[in-house]
Design a protein around this motif. Structure first.
Motif, PDB file in Angstrom:
ATOM      1  N   THR A  29      -6.502   6.174   7.138  1.00 59.89           N
ATOM      2  CA  THR A  29      -7.879   5.812   6.793  1.00 59.89           C
ATOM      3  C   THR A  29      -8.331   6.680   5.629  1.00 59.89           C
ATOM      4  N   GLY A  30      -8.887   6.039   4.608  1.00 59.38           N
ATOM      5  CA  GLY A  30      -9.323   6.835   3.469  1.00 59.38           C
ATOM      6  C   GLY A  30      -9.905   5.981   2.367  1.00 59.38           C
ATOM      7  N   LEU A  31      -9.909   6.552   1.183  1.00 58.13           N
ATOM      8  CA  LEU A  31     -10.442   5.879   0.011  1.00 58.13           C
ATOM      9  C   LEU A  31      -9.475   6.076  -1.146  1.00 58.13           C
ATOM     10  N   LEU A  32      -9.100   4.966  -1.764  1.00 60.07           N
ATOM     11  CA  LEU A  32      -8.230   4.980  -2.929  1.00 60.07           C
ATOM     12  C   LEU A  32      -9.085   4.760  -4.169  1.00 60.07           C
ATOM     13  N   ILE A  64     -11.173   1.481  -3.513  1.00 61.78           N
ATOM     14  CA  ILE A  64     -10.719   0.536  -2.493  1.00 61.78           C
ATOM     15  C   ILE A  64     -10.555   1.295  -1.179  1.00 61.78           C
ATOM     16  N   PRO A  65     -11.222   0.837  -0.108  1.00 62.12           N
ATOM     17  CA  PRO A  65     -11.024   1.482   1.189  1.00 62.12           C
ATOM     18  C   PRO A  65      -9.576   1.306   1.667  1.00 62.12           C
ATOM     19  N   VAL A  66      -9.116   2.263   2.442  1.00 67.06           N
ATOM     20  CA  VAL A  66      -7.796   2.194   3.064  1.00 67.06           C
ATOM     21  C   VAL A  66      -8.003   2.211   4.571  1.00 67.06           C
ATOM     22  N   HIS A 109      -5.770   1.441   8.323  1.00 62.74           N
ATOM     23  CA  HIS A 109      -4.452   1.239   8.945  1.00 62.74           C
ATOM     24  C   HIS A 109      -3.319   1.388   7.924  1.00 62.74           C
ATOM     25  N   GLY A 110      -3.499   2.289   6.951  1.00 65.74           N
ATOM     26  CA  GLY A 110      -2.460   2.576   5.970  1.00 65.74           C
ATOM     27  C   GLY A 110      -2.301   1.561   4.858  1.00 65.74           C
ATOM     28  N   HIS A 111      -3.285   0.651   4.700  1.00 63.03           N
ATOM     29  CA  HIS A 111      -3.203  -0.385   3.666  1.00 63.03           C
ATOM     30  C   HIS A 111      -4.520  -0.490   2.903  1.00 63.03           C
ATOM     31  N   PRO A 112      -4.452  -0.785   1.604  1.00 59.96           N
ATOM     32  CA  PRO A 112      -5.691  -1.042   0.862  1.00 59.96           C
ATOM     33  C   PRO A 112      -6.397  -2.265   1.460  1.00 59.96           C
ATOM     34  N   VAL A 113      -7.692  -2.172   1.615  1.00 64.41           N
ATOM     35  CA  VAL A 113      -8.460  -3.278   2.201  1.00 64.41           C
ATOM     36  C   VAL A 113      -8.867  -4.224   1.068  1.00 64.41           C
ATOM     37  N   LEU A 114      -8.017  -5.230   0.868  1.00 67.36           N
ATOM     38  CA  LEU A 114      -8.277  -6.266  -0.124  1.00 67.36           C
ATOM     39  C   LEU A 114      -8.422  -7.591   0.600  1.00 67.36           C
ATOM     40  N   GLY A 115      -9.199  -8.493   0.011  1.00 65.73           N
ATOM     41  CA  GLY A 115      -9.356  -9.818   0.585  1.00 65.73           C
ATOM     42  C   GLY A 115      -8.078 -10.632   0.462  1.00 65.73           C
ATOM     43  N   THR A 116      -8.023 -11.729   1.181  1.00 69.61           N
ATOM     44  CA  THR A 116      -6.836 -12.582   1.223  1.00 69.61           C
ATOM     45  C   THR A 116      -6.339 -12.966  -0.165  1.00 69.61           C
ATOM     46  N   TRP A 117      -7.231 -13.321  -1.052  1.00 66.69           N
ATOM     47  CA  TRP A 117      -6.839 -13.806  -2.378  1.00 66.69           C
ATOM     48  C   TRP A 117      -7.095 -12.776  -3.474  1.00 66.69           C
ATOM     49  N   GLN A 118      -7.285 -11.510  -3.106  1.00 65.23           N
ATOM     50  CA  GLN A 118      -7.587 -10.491  -4.111  1.00 65.23           C
ATOM     51  C   GLN A 118      -6.330  -9.732  -4.537  1.00 65.23           C
ATOM     52  N   THR A 132       1.793   1.047 -23.186  1.00 66.55           N
ATOM     53  CA  THR A 132       2.046   1.601 -21.856  1.00 66.55           C
ATOM     54  C   THR A 132       0.755   2.272 -21.447  1.00 66.55           C
ATOM     55  N   ARG A 133       0.160   1.771 -20.373  1.00 66.39           N
ATOM     56  CA  ARG A 133      -1.141   2.266 -19.909  1.00 66.39           C
ATOM     57  C   ARG A 133      -0.936   3.180 -18.710  1.00 66.39           C
ATOM     58  N   ASP A 134      -1.790   4.190 -18.610  1.00 68.88           N
ATOM     59  CA  ASP A 134      -1.736   5.164 -17.519  1.00 68.88           C
ATOM     60  C   ASP A 134      -2.904   4.906 -16.570  1.00 68.88           C
ATOM     61  N   VAL A 135      -2.578   4.560 -15.340  1.00 71.92           N
ATOM     62  CA  VAL A 135      -3.598   4.355 -14.305  1.00 71.92           C
ATOM     63  C   VAL A 135      -3.366   5.444 -13.255  1.00 71.92           C
ATOM     64  N   VAL A 136      -4.385   6.263 -13.020  1.00 71.30           N
ATOM     65  CA  VAL A 136      -4.291   7.347 -12.047  1.00 71.30           C
ATOM     66  C   VAL A 136      -4.747   6.818 -10.701  1.00 71.30           C
ATOM     67  N   LEU A 137      -3.910   7.003  -9.675  1.00 67.08           N
ATOM     68  CA  LEU A 137      -4.230   6.634  -8.304  1.00 67.08           C
ATOM     69  C   LEU A 137      -4.508   7.907  -7.525  1.00 67.08           C
ATOM     70  N   HIS A 138      -5.655   7.980  -6.887  1.00 67.81           N
ATOM     71  CA  HIS A 138      -6.021   9.143  -6.070  1.00 67.81           C
ATOM     72  C   HIS A 138      -6.439   8.650  -4.695  1.00 67.81           C
TER      73      HIS A 138
END
Length: 139
Positions: A35-38, A103-105, A107-116, A129-135
């Motif tokens: 459970t967390g926040l990405l 994005i909320p997390v 049960h260990g997964h990002p909470v995205l909608g069905t079609w998102q 080449t783009r740099d996207v930081v994930l925290h």
């Protein structure tokens, strides 16, 4: 509370949407945080991030065409052209979208909608080449 950070390098070929959902999901899964926040942050001023429909490719094509109409590549319209005629339109498109997503997390997964899906939106016409930081923070 635990946290993890990762730099995701995204190669683009030209202007348009590049789905990064699989890489985002893999990063979250590897961290074993239930459970967390990405937070995703794009470190560029001529590319952005979107959460958008990922089932029908016509949605992406329509979005790309729409942004071409509201921020066209037209040398007569802009003063700023330091990196070429697509430079200022790219900055405008980034200003109208987002460089950061949360994005909320659960049960260990990002909470995205069905079609998102999660996308990097490249606004320049050349390959980059783009740099996207994930925290990720959570437990």
């Amino acid at each position: 509370m635990r946290q993890a950070i990762h730099h995701l390098h995204v190669s683009t070929r030209t202007r348009g949407l590049v789905e990064i959902s699989a890489q985002v999901r893999a990063f979250v899964r590897e961290q074993r945080i239930a459970t967390g926040l990405l937070t995703l942050f794009c470190r560029h001023t001529s590319a952005s991030l979107l959460i958008q429909e990922n089932a029908d490719p016509s949605v992406r094509r329509d979005l790309e065409r729409y942004f071409e109409t509201i921020a066209p590549e037209d040398p007569q319209r802009y003063e700023h052209d330091t990196e070429g005629p697509d430079d200022m339109p790219a900055h405008l498109r980034t200003a109208l979208t987002h460089t950061q997503l949360s994005i909320p997390v659960e049960h260990g997964h990002p909470v995205l909608g069905t079609w998102q899906g999660v996308y990097l939106f490249e606004h320049r016409s050349e390959a980059h080449t783009r740099d996207v930081v994930l925290h990720l923070i959570g437990e």
